[in-house]
Design an enzyme around this catalytic site. Sequence first.
Site, PDB file in Angstrom:
ATOM      1  N   LYS A  41      23.014  29.896  34.071  1.00 30.17           N
ATOM      2  CA  LYS A  41      24.076  28.994  34.528  1.00 30.17           C
ATOM      3  C   LYS A  41      25.266  29.808  35.033  1.00 30.17           C
ATOM      4  O   LYS A  41      25.402  30.994  34.721  1.00 30.17           O
ATOM      5  CB  LYS A  41      24.501  28.058  33.402  1.00 30.17           C
ATOM      6  CG  LYS A  41      25.069  28.750  32.175  1.00 30.17           C
ATOM      7  CD  LYS A  41      25.401  27.739  31.090  1.00 30.17           C
ATOM      8  CE  LYS A  41      25.968  28.438  29.847  1.00 30.17           C
ATOM      9  NZ  LYS A  41      26.336  27.474  28.805  1.00 30.17           N
ATOM     10  N   ARG A 139      29.793  19.239  20.153  1.00 29.90           N
ATOM     11  CA  ARG A 139      30.115  19.223  21.580  1.00 29.90           C
ATOM     12  C   ARG A 139      29.156  18.206  22.187  1.00 29.90           C
ATOM     13  O   ARG A 139      29.242  17.029  21.880  1.00 29.90           O
ATOM     14  CB  ARG A 139      29.977  20.636  22.169  1.00 29.90           C
ATOM     15  CG  ARG A 139      30.586  20.809  23.540  1.00 29.90           C
ATOM     16  CD  ARG A 139      30.500  22.250  24.013  1.00 29.90           C
ATOM     17  NE  ARG A 139      29.133  22.751  24.057  1.00 29.90           N
ATOM     18  CZ  ARG A 139      28.790  23.967  24.484  1.00 29.90           C
ATOM     19  NH1 ARG A 139      29.726  24.811  24.876  1.00 29.90           N
ATOM     20  NH2 ARG A 139      27.532  24.349  24.497  1.00 29.90           N
ATOM     21  N   TYR A 264      56.181  40.899  41.342  1.00 30.42           N
ATOM     22  CA  TYR A 264      56.959  39.674  41.215  1.00 30.42           C
ATOM     23  C   TYR A 264      57.762  39.651  39.914  1.00 30.42           C
ATOM     24  O   TYR A 264      57.282  40.092  38.859  1.00 30.42           O
ATOM     25  CB  TYR A 264      56.037  38.453  41.243  1.00 30.42           C
ATOM     26  CG  TYR A 264      55.533  38.085  42.630  1.00 30.42           C
ATOM     27  CD1 TYR A 264      56.422  37.724  43.636  1.00 30.42           C
ATOM     28  CD2 TYR A 264      54.176  38.081  42.915  1.00 30.42           C
ATOM     29  CE1 TYR A 264      55.969  37.378  44.899  1.00 30.42           C
ATOM     30  CE2 TYR A 264      53.704  37.728  44.168  1.00 30.42           C
ATOM     31  CZ  TYR A 264      54.607  37.382  45.165  1.00 30.42           C
ATOM     32  OH  TYR A 264      54.161  37.041  46.408  1.00 30.42           O
ATOM     33  N   MET A 312      48.028  37.488  43.879  1.00 31.76           N
ATOM     34  CA  MET A 312      46.831  36.804  44.345  1.00 31.76           C
ATOM     35  C   MET A 312      45.817  37.784  44.927  1.00 31.76           C
ATOM     36  O   MET A 312      44.613  37.672  44.682  1.00 31.76           O
ATOM     37  CB  MET A 312      47.188  35.756  45.402  1.00 31.76           C
ATOM     38  CG  MET A 312      45.979  34.989  45.927  1.00 31.76           C
ATOM     39  SD  MET A 312      46.397  33.801  47.213  1.00 31.76           S
ATOM     40  CE  MET A 312      47.256  32.553  46.260  1.00 31.76           C
TER      41      MET A 312
END
Length: 631
Positions: A41, A139, A264, A312
């Site tokens: 998966k 779950r 930043y 980013m």
Amino acid sequence: MAKEAFIERSWVEVDLAAFRANLRALKAKMGAEQGFIQIVKADAYGHGAPEIARISLSEGAVALGVANPEEGKLLRVQGFKEPILILSPSLPCEIPGILDHELWPTLSDTDFARELDHACAERDIRAKVSLKMDSGMHRSGVLADGFTELLATLDKLPNLELQSVFSHFAASESDPDFSQAQEKEFLAILKKHKVKVPWIHLANSAAVVNGFGKSLPLCRLGILSFGIYTHPSQKEKIDLKPVMTFKSTVAQLKEIPAGATVGYNRSWKATRPTRYAVIPVGYADGYDFLLSNRGTVALKGTLCSVIGRVSMDMICLDVTDAGRVEIGDEVVLLGNSAEEMRAENLAAAYSGSAYELLCQVGRRAKRYYYDGQRLVTSSPLSRREFVSSDYPDSKLNQIIKAAISQRVNSEEMGDLISRDILRVFFFNKDREILYRRDFRHHISFSDSGDPHFWRAATTLSFSKTLQNDYFTVACANSVEALKAYFKRRDVEYRWLMDSNFELSPEVFSLSSVRIDGIELETKLHFRNACMEIRCSHPRLRDLVGHEVLFEIDTLTLYPRNSHQLSVFITELTHGVKISFSHPAELEPIECVPIFAGQNKYPRVSTGKTTITVSTKAEEWVFPKSGVVFAY
């Protein structure tokens, strides 16, 4: 191909030999008779589901585990025929895809089970399913009371075949007491209901290492097979090698004085004159933002700290103490032999998850697959495989044109070829391409009792998807009249008579017409200077949409003064055999095949009074191919 250095913005290397070694180490911990399901998966935890699946199956995996039908569909598109289990609950809207691709959904509630059974009944098929019991993880899955109800419901649903029952440990790597309690409850429920199915599985990778679930037929191998430890204690029990390495290159080098800040919000401040490298990778590439001012990157054997915020598309490294560094130098962002670079240790630096880190790594990175030092294959930046059914016809036309243009290295030629393909296959319309398989056409000439004509008996058979509950056979005595019938999808056979004939059942008739052995009813109409014979049967309604065997036998007359017999293929066809049996007086006969497709030169064999032209069963033959028998 030997391993070589790459200079790219970023790339991922997947070590298939390490993955294979991890599988074998885990298999040594499994029960003596235990098999395993490989979990692939999330694109095999970011490693590449097709490549990981192939190695797993070669190492004995009996099935593949995915999270949703879309992941299973992509594996089917890649050609995997093995059982594919959907481990998470599925939605009713996903049922068509589940059935289309023969996936095994997991049942957790009776409503979904009934909807799935109803969908199977409409298709007249049975679906293999799994049932998941919640033994304590709380779950997905059904609790003990619901398990009883769901089993009872399944007994009443004839189109569902229970193949697999499983549960999932909540903390098999860290809480042995709770894991033992889960296993005990699971086994007790199975015993109580006398569950006997081919596949029962409970253990995940961590449970395998800690010895849980060994008595059951199967286990599921996931994160540990990729060389990631989920608990420190595992290192003493099994040796695992990281399979994935995430790399990039130095794009820029800069120097700043003490007191200057980087990134930043000025979150990192230099305490000394600092030399730093800019790396063209950021959180959009899967390098987690939470590694800001925490991450460690390997550069030429030296561990360098990430300074400033992860942007980013970029990160910055302090390379002041790294020795000689140059633009283009390789950096390792995750993986390799250094403990600090293991995914679980990087994730621990920001209290994150190694699972998450692996799945998000290299979103914009090409992947290279190695077996030892040998490059086996690579995959493009986009990890999603091309699935044609996901695109509208207009987009598919663009893809066809672009692919052909690249292949022939000419946009102009690509445009011409793609236009011709669409014209031939679709008659200038967006139409589904239907094809015939195992096309066999035999024509036999014999004496008719009339000195001017041969008696021509034809036998035609082929397999094809039935589109309607009827089809048409057309016969005309002019090319112009017959031309219209080549554009009609309901016409399966066309015969051109000599222009001197007046059309009638005496000169052309169907001696037998069958679909899957059902003798069809025929009805004759004269329309547009053509004989139309409609062939139908009430039972054909149940066969629409299924591949069926067409068998069409005709009797007609053929002029003796003609010196050739032509047979043409009108549809895309998979495997062709055309034969002509003739009186000895017609010899010598020249056979002229005119074929387009995979084989332009079909096999021609000559018997005493029969000539046969054939291709291999797997070879495609394009429309307008055919053969001329000249005598």
